[in-house]
Design a protein around this motif. Structure first.
Motif, PDB file in Angstrom:
ATOM      1  N   GLU A 152     128.267   5.186 -17.722  1.00 16.35           N
ATOM      2  CA  GLU A 152     129.034   6.126 -18.527  1.00 16.35           C
ATOM      3  C   GLU A 152     128.710   7.559 -18.132  1.00 16.35           C
ATOM      4  OE1 GLU A 152     128.984   3.306 -22.485  1.00 16.35           O
ATOM      5  OE2 GLU A 152     128.051   5.275 -22.544  1.00 16.35           O
ATOM      6  N   THR A 153     129.686   8.388 -18.240  1.00 11.50           N
ATOM      7  CA  THR A 153     129.453   9.790 -17.909  1.00 11.50           C
ATOM      8  C   THR A 153     128.503  10.411 -18.920  1.00 11.50           C
ATOM      9  OG1 THR A 153     130.458  11.938 -17.666  1.00 11.50           O
ATOM     10  CG2 THR A 153     131.546  10.424 -19.172  1.00 11.50           C
ATOM     11  N   GLN A 154     127.613  11.249 -18.420  1.00 10.28           N
ATOM     12  CA  GLN A 154     126.632  11.876 -19.304  1.00 10.28           C
ATOM     13  C   GLN A 154     127.005  13.325 -19.588  1.00 10.28           C
ATOM     14  OE1 GLN A 154     122.881  11.232 -17.429  1.00 10.28           O
ATOM     15  NE2 GLN A 154     122.866   9.063 -17.856  1.00 10.28           N
ATOM     16  N   ALA A 155     128.183  13.698 -19.174  1.00 12.72           N
ATOM     17  CA  ALA A 155     128.579  15.098 -19.292  1.00 12.72           C
ATOM     18  C   ALA A 155     128.621  15.561 -20.743  1.00 12.72           C
ATOM     19  CB  ALA A 155     129.930  15.309 -18.649  1.00 12.72           C
ATOM     20  N   ALA A 156     128.898  14.652 -21.651  1.00  9.01           N
ATOM     21  CA  ALA A 156     129.038  15.049 -23.046  1.00  9.01           C
ATOM     22  C   ALA A 156     127.752  14.870 -23.833  1.00  9.01           C
ATOM     23  CB  ALA A 156     130.143  14.232 -23.702  1.00  9.01           C
ATOM     24  N   THR A 157     126.689  14.498 -23.151  1.00 13.86           N
ATOM     25  CA  THR A 157     125.421  14.303 -23.853  1.00 13.86           C
ATOM     26  C   THR A 157     124.908  15.644 -24.385  1.00 13.86           C
ATOM     27  OG1 THR A 157     124.906  12.530 -22.326  1.00 13.86           O
ATOM     28  CG2 THR A 157     123.090  13.388 -23.625  1.00 13.86           C
ATOM     29  N   PRO A 158     124.644  15.732 -25.655  1.00 11.55           N
ATOM     30  CA  PRO A 158     124.240  17.016 -26.233  1.00 11.55           C
ATOM     31  C   PRO A 158     122.770  17.357 -26.018  1.00 11.55           C
ATOM     32  CG  PRO A 158     124.447  15.386 -27.951  1.00 11.55           C
ATOM     33  CD  PRO A 158     124.794  14.700 -26.637  1.00 11.55           C
ATOM     34  N   SER A 159     122.003  16.457 -25.432  1.00 13.60           N
ATOM     35  CA  SER A 159     120.563  16.695 -25.327  1.00 13.60           C
ATOM     36  C   SER A 159     120.196  17.401 -24.028  1.00 13.60           C
ATOM     37  CB  SER A 159     119.817  15.371 -25.409  1.00 13.60           C
ATOM     38  OG  SER A 159     120.284  14.506 -24.391  1.00 13.60           O
ATOM     39  N   GLU A 160     120.993  18.375 -23.641  1.00 19.40           N
ATOM     40  CA  GLU A 160     120.698  19.147 -22.455  1.00 19.40           C
ATOM     41  C   GLU A 160     119.463  20.000 -22.666  1.00 19.40           C
ATOM     42  OE1 GLU A 160     122.334  19.699 -19.354  1.00 19.40           O
ATOM     43  OE2 GLU A 160     122.891  17.680 -19.940  1.00 19.40           O
ATOM     44  N   PRO A 161     118.606  20.091 -21.651  1.00 21.16           N
ATOM     45  CA  PRO A 161     117.501  21.040 -21.775  1.00 21.16           C
ATOM     46  C   PRO A 161     118.079  22.449 -21.868  1.00 21.16           C
ATOM     47  CG  PRO A 161     117.293  19.707 -19.768  1.00 21.16           C
ATOM     48  CD  PRO A 161     118.617  19.389 -20.386  1.00 21.16           C
ATOM     49  N   THR A 162     117.532  23.243 -22.744  1.00 19.56           N
ATOM     50  CA  THR A 162     118.095  24.581 -22.931  1.00 19.56           C
ATOM     51  C   THR A 162     117.308  25.633 -22.169  1.00 19.56           C
ATOM     52  OG1 THR A 162     116.818  24.717 -24.952  1.00 19.56           O
ATOM     53  CG2 THR A 162     119.135  24.136 -25.171  1.00 19.56           C
ATOM     54  N   SER A 163     116.279  25.191 -21.453  1.00 20.93           N
ATOM     55  CA  SER A 163     115.423  26.153 -20.777  1.00 20.93           C
ATOM     56  C   SER A 163     115.853  26.414 -19.337  1.00 20.93           C
ATOM     57  CB  SER A 163     113.987  25.649 -20.794  1.00 20.93           C
ATOM     58  OG  SER A 163     113.932  24.359 -20.247  1.00 20.93           O
ATOM     59  N   LEU A 164     117.014  25.909 -18.962  1.00 20.39           N
ATOM     60  CA  LEU A 164     117.463  26.144 -17.595  1.00 20.39           C
ATOM     61  C   LEU A 164     117.766  27.617 -17.380  1.00 20.39           C
ATOM     62  CD1 LEU A 164     119.997  23.215 -16.974  1.00 20.39           C
ATOM     63  CD2 LEU A 164     117.624  23.353 -16.271  1.00 20.39           C
ATOM     64  N   CYS A 165     117.346  28.131 -16.218  1.00 17.85           N
ATOM     65  CA  CYS A 165     117.699  29.509 -15.884  1.00 17.85           C
ATOM     66  C   CYS A 165     119.183  29.564 -15.511  1.00 17.85           C
ATOM     67  CB  CYS A 165     116.820  30.015 -14.746  1.00 17.85           C
ATOM     68  SG  CYS A 165     117.101  29.189 -13.175  1.00 17.85           S
ATOM     69  N   GLU A 166     119.683  30.768 -15.379  1.00 16.29           N
ATOM     70  CA  GLU A 166     121.118  30.911 -15.141  1.00 16.29           C
ATOM     71  C   GLU A 166     121.610  30.207 -13.881  1.00 16.29           C
ATOM     72  OE1 GLU A 166     123.331  34.640 -15.375  1.00 16.29           O
ATOM     73  OE2 GLU A 166     122.123  35.032 -17.171  1.00 16.29           O
ATOM     74  N   PRO A 167     120.922  30.406 -12.744  1.00 13.43           N
ATOM     75  CA  PRO A 167     121.400  29.687 -11.547  1.00 13.43           C
ATOM     76  C   PRO A 167     121.384  28.173 -11.731  1.00 13.43           C
ATOM     77  CG  PRO A 167     119.824  31.381 -10.939  1.00 13.43           C
ATOM     78  CD  PRO A 167     119.821  31.299 -12.430  1.00 13.43           C
ATOM     79  N   CYS A 168     120.371  27.658 -12.447  1.00 17.33           N
ATOM     80  CA  CYS A 168     120.331  26.209 -12.680  1.00 17.33           C
ATOM     81  C   CYS A 168     121.491  25.780 -13.565  1.00 17.33           C
ATOM     82  CB  CYS A 168     119.007  25.804 -13.325  1.00 17.33           C
ATOM     83  SG  CYS A 168     117.653  25.645 -12.141  1.00 17.33           S
ATOM     84  N   GLN A 169     121.785  26.585 -14.565  1.00 18.38           N
ATOM     85  CA  GLN A 169     122.909  26.237 -15.436  1.00 18.38           C
ATOM     86  C   GLN A 169     124.215  26.208 -14.661  1.00 18.38           C
ATOM     87  OE1 GLN A 169     123.156  28.649 -19.016  1.00 18.38           O
ATOM     88  NE2 GLN A 169     120.928  28.665 -19.179  1.00 18.38           N
ATOM     89  N   GLY A 170     124.241  26.966 -13.561  1.00 21.24           N
ATOM     90  CA  GLY A 170     125.469  27.037 -12.778  1.00 21.24           C
ATOM     91  C   GLY A 170     125.664  25.878 -11.825  1.00 21.24           C
ATOM     92  N   ILE A 171     124.649  25.047 -11.673  1.00 17.84           N
ATOM     93  CA  ILE A 171     124.785  23.921 -10.750  1.00 17.84           C
ATOM     94  C   ILE A 171     125.727  22.884 -11.334  1.00 17.84           C
ATOM     95  CG2 ILE A 171     123.569  21.961  -9.689  1.00 17.84           C
ATOM     96  CD1 ILE A 171     121.135  23.745  -9.399  1.00 17.84           C
ATOM     97  N   GLN A 172     126.690  22.497 -10.550  1.00 20.74           N
ATOM     98  CA  GLN A 172     127.616  21.451 -11.003  1.00 20.74           C
ATOM     99  C   GLN A 172     126.963  20.095 -10.779  1.00 20.74           C
ATOM    100  OE1 GLN A 172     131.402  21.252  -9.040  1.00 20.74           O
ATOM    101  NE2 GLN A 172     132.278  19.993 -10.660  1.00 20.74           N
ATOM    102  N   ARG A 173     126.791  19.383 -11.859  1.00 20.29           N
ATOM    103  CA  ARG A 173     126.073  18.110 -11.772  1.00 20.29           C
ATOM    104  C   ARG A 173     127.002  16.949 -11.505  1.00 20.29           C
ATOM    105  NH1 ARG A 173     122.010  18.809 -16.843  1.00 20.29           N
ATOM    106  NH2 ARG A 173     122.117  21.079 -16.792  1.00 20.29           N
ATOM    107  N   ASN A 174     126.382  15.902 -10.950  1.00 26.65           N
ATOM    108  CA  ASN A 174     127.094  14.650 -10.750  1.00 26.65           C
ATOM    109  C   ASN A 174     128.396  14.856  -9.985  1.00 26.65           C
ATOM    110  OD1 ASN A 174     125.134  13.219 -12.365  1.00 26.65           O
ATOM    111  ND2 ASN A 174     126.081  14.209 -14.114  1.00 26.65           N
ATOM    112  N   TRP A 175     128.308  15.706  -8.981  1.00 27.62           N
ATOM    113  CA  TRP A 175     129.479  15.919  -8.145  1.00 27.62           C
ATOM    114  C   TRP A 175     129.014  16.048  -6.716  1.00 27.62           C
ATOM    115  CZ3 TRP A 175     134.141  14.676  -9.117  1.00 27.62           C
ATOM    116  CH2 TRP A 175     135.174  15.081  -8.251  1.00 27.62           C
ATOM    117  N   ARG A 176     129.548  15.192  -5.879  1.00 24.81           N
ATOM    118  CA  ARG A 176     129.126  15.126  -4.487  1.00 24.81           C
ATOM    119  C   ARG A 176     129.393  16.439  -3.757  1.00 24.81           C
ATOM    120  NH1 ARG A 176     127.716  12.421  -0.375  1.00 24.81           N
ATOM    121  NH2 ARG A 176     128.769  12.714   1.600  1.00 24.81           N
ATOM    122  N   GLY A 177     128.368  16.948  -3.083  1.00 25.51           N
ATOM    123  CA  GLY A 177     128.528  18.140  -2.256  1.00 25.51           C
ATOM    124  C   GLY A 177     128.399  19.452  -2.992  1.00 25.51           C
TER     125      GLY A 177
END
Ligand SMILES: [Zn+2]
Length: 83
Positions: free
Chosen positions: A4-29
């Motif tokens: 199942e896709t985890q994109a809607a999981t609300p338990s995201e870590p909130t301590s990610l820095c801005e560049p990390c938050q900008g990373i598109q997850r679960n997408w090839r390339g």
């Protein structure tokens, strides 16, 4: 095994820095960012497909990432490693 896709999981870590938050997850390339330090990598079998998983560590916020390289799966890519 569920994939199942985890994109809607609300338990995201909130301590990610801005560049990390900008990373598109679960997408090839999808690209990482400049402050990620590459760690070691390993090969793993997913079913009968061999994938390569590379560890990264963010210099800025300390987040541990995995990048999964799976040529057969468009939705394999970046994921945050929760210890
Ligand atoms: Zn970061």
């Amino acid at each position: 095994m569920t994939t199942e896709t985890q994109a809607a999981t609300p338990s995201e870590p909130t301590s990610l820095c801005e560049p990390c938050q900008g990373i598109q997850r679960n997408w090839r390339g999808a690209p990482g960012h400049a402050e990620l330090q590459q760690g070691n990598h390993r090969k793993e079998l997913r079913g009968n497909v061999q994938v390569t998983i590379t560890g990264y560590f963010c210099d800025r916020c300390g987040t541990h990432w995995h990048y999964t390289n799976d040529k057969t799966n468009q939705r394999a890519g970046w994921s945050v490693v929760v210890d």
